[in-house]
Structures are given as structure tokens and as C-alpha cells.
Design an enzyme around this catalytic site. Structure first.
Site, mmCIF file in Angstrom:
data_model
loop_
_atom_site.group_PDB
_atom_site.id
_atom_site.type_symbol
_atom_site.label_atom_id
_atom_site.label_comp_id
_atom_site.label_asym_id
_atom_site.label_seq_id
_atom_site.Cartn_x
_atom_site.Cartn_y
_atom_site.Cartn_z
ATOM 1 N N ASP A 65 -0.921 -4.494 -2.372
ATOM 2 C CA ASP A 65 -0.851 -3.440 -3.372
ATOM 3 C C ASP A 65 -1.437 -2.162 -2.778
ATOM 4 O OD1 ASP A 65 -0.113 -2.985 -6.084
ATOM 5 O OD2 ASP A 65 -2.207 -2.999 -6.712
ATOM 6 N N TYR A 67 -3.742 1.161 -2.431
ATOM 7 C CA TYR A 67 -5.041 1.548 -2.977
ATOM 8 C C TYR A 67 -4.810 2.367 -4.245
ATOM 9 C CZ TYR A 67 -6.907 0.364 1.684
ATOM 10 O OH TYR A 67 -7.258 -0.275 2.848
ATOM 11 N N PHE A 78 -3.274 -1.072 3.996
ATOM 12 C CA PHE A 78 -4.605 -0.976 4.583
ATOM 13 C C PHE A 78 -4.963 0.421 5.083
ATOM 14 C CE2 PHE A 78 -3.539 -5.520 5.165
ATOM 15 C CZ PHE A 78 -4.562 -6.079 4.411
ATOM 16 N N HIS A 187 -8.224 -13.239 4.292
ATOM 17 C CA HIS A 187 -8.075 -11.796 4.085
ATOM 18 C C HIS A 187 -9.315 -11.069 4.627
ATOM 19 C CE1 HIS A 187 -7.576 -8.006 1.834
ATOM 20 N NE2 HIS A 187 -6.304 -8.342 1.723
#
Length: 223
Positions: A65, A67, A78, A187
Site C-alpha cells: 500500500d 504511504y 517503500f 517484512h
């Protein structure tokens, strides 16, 4: 449907753009931008594709998703805009780069240089409402990005797919692991990084695989 996306991707994904789900998704996203604060800016929804054209793909890193904080999302998983404080997951990614390769990480959180070297930084969902994580999940983006993953898997050879965390690892079923390298781990989030992300050596393993298959390695520390 005419979608504003990098031309080589438009060619390979045109069949998706013409499907009913994508037309419904487009209508939904346009309406959301009109009445809410949505990230990333509309011109950067397909930024990951713009900076990593089809012919350059060597690596796919899958996020979940965008930010949802102000000025963070820039269309690549990222990655954040220059000058924005590094989110915790990206901090941990940079720690692993240093530990794994011995090379200092990029000087900021903008991962455009990775994309320009052939790293597709793909979120499963490409838009999000400000302050509301996963608010555009289940609206059709996942159908589209699943199709992207499968298209790359089917039509390319020797691509490295990097899957961090349970959500990304579920996408393994879309990838032909007999002709691609699939790297999986926990993660990089602070909640899970010590459970298998740190020490996964994914950055060096990626470069070893690329070199073995006659491709240039990724300069992970380049900005």
C-alpha cells in the site's frame, strides 16, 4: 481505454485496461481524488512503470500500500520523496543493504535510481486516502497488479521477485519459479524485521543471480 502509463507498459497491459474491472476502478479513483486527499499525486500513480520500462525489468519488489502521510508516497513501494524522514521499514531495508553488501545505503529515501536500473517497485494497491491505510484495497488495484506480476513472469526470463512479508509472499503463486528467482522473507517492518528480514541477504543474492544470467547488477547504494 487510454491510460496514461509508460508506452511499453501500455502495449503489454492494454488488455487489462479494457476490462470492466479496470474501468470501474478508474471511475472510483477519479471520484476519490475529487472529494478526498489521496496519495500519491495523480501524476505519480504509475511512476514505478514510468521509471522502469518493460524492457529494463530485472527485479520486482512487491509492497502492499502507498504511504498515507503527507508528501511521502511517490508511486514506488517503500520509496519516499527526498527530504522526507525515512519510514521505519525503509530504515531497516537500508540497514540490511549495509550489512549484506558493505555499501552505504542511498542518502535519502527516493528509490528512483533503483527503478532506473530495472527494479520495478510495485505496490499491490496504487492509491490510498490520506491517513487511512489500505483504504483503496479491494477496489480493483490488486487485480491489475496481479496481472502485472503474472505478465512479467510469463513473458520475461530470469527476473528476481522479492517478496517481503506474508502479503507479498502470497503472490508467489503468480510466478513461475522455474525460470525466475523468488526471494522470500519476513517484512522489513520493525514488528517483523528481526524474524527473518535482517540477514536475508536478498540484495547480494539478487546481484549474484543477475550476474550469473549475464545482466548488470543493481547498485543498491546509488542515489
Amino acid at each position: 481505454m487510454d491510460v496514461r502509463i509508460e508506452e511499453s507498459w501500455k502495449t503489454h497491459l492494454q488488455s487489462e485496461f479494457n476490462k470492466p474491472y479496470f474501468q470501474r476502478l478508474t471511475k472510483f479513483v477519479k471520484e476519490e481524488y475529487q472529494i478526498k486527499t489521496v496519495y500519491p499525486p495523480p501524476t505519480q500513480i504509475f511512476y514505478a512503470f514510468e521509471k522502469c520500462p518493460w524492457d529494463k525489468i530485472k527485479v520486482v519488489i512487491l509492497g502492499q500500500d502507498p504511504y498515507h502521510g503527507p508528501s511521502q508516497a511517490n508511486g514506488m513501494c517503500f520509496s519516499v520523496n527526498p527530504g522526507i524522514k525515512l519510514p521505519p521499514s525503509l530504515q531497516n531495508i537500508y540497514k540490511e543493504i549495509k550489512s549484506d553488501t558493505g555499501v552505504g545505503p542511498p542518502s535519502n529515501g527516493d528509490l528512483t535510481s533503483w527503478a532506473e536500473q530495472g527494479v520495478l517497485l510495485l505496490n499491490a494497491t496504487l492509491t490510498v486516502v490520506a491517513g487511512n491505510a489500505a483504504s483503496h484495497a479491494g477496489k480493483g488495484w490488486e487485480d491489475f497488479t496481479d496481472a502485472v506480476i503474472k505478465k512479467v513472469s510469463d513473458d520475461k526470463d530470469h527476473v528476481v521477485f522479492i517478496l517481503w512479508g506474508g502479503y507479498a509472499r502470497k503472490k508467489k503463486t503468480l510466478i513461475n519459479s522455474s525460470k525466475h528467482l523468488v526471494l522470500e522473507s519476513a517484512h522489513p517492518s520493525p514488528l517483523s524485521a528481526h524474524s527473518g528480514f535482517f540477514g536475508n541477504h536478498h540484495f547480494s543474492k539478487t546481484n549474484e543471480y543477475l550476474i550469473h544470467n549475464g545482466q548488470d547488477q543493481i547498485q543498491w547504494g546509488q542515489t
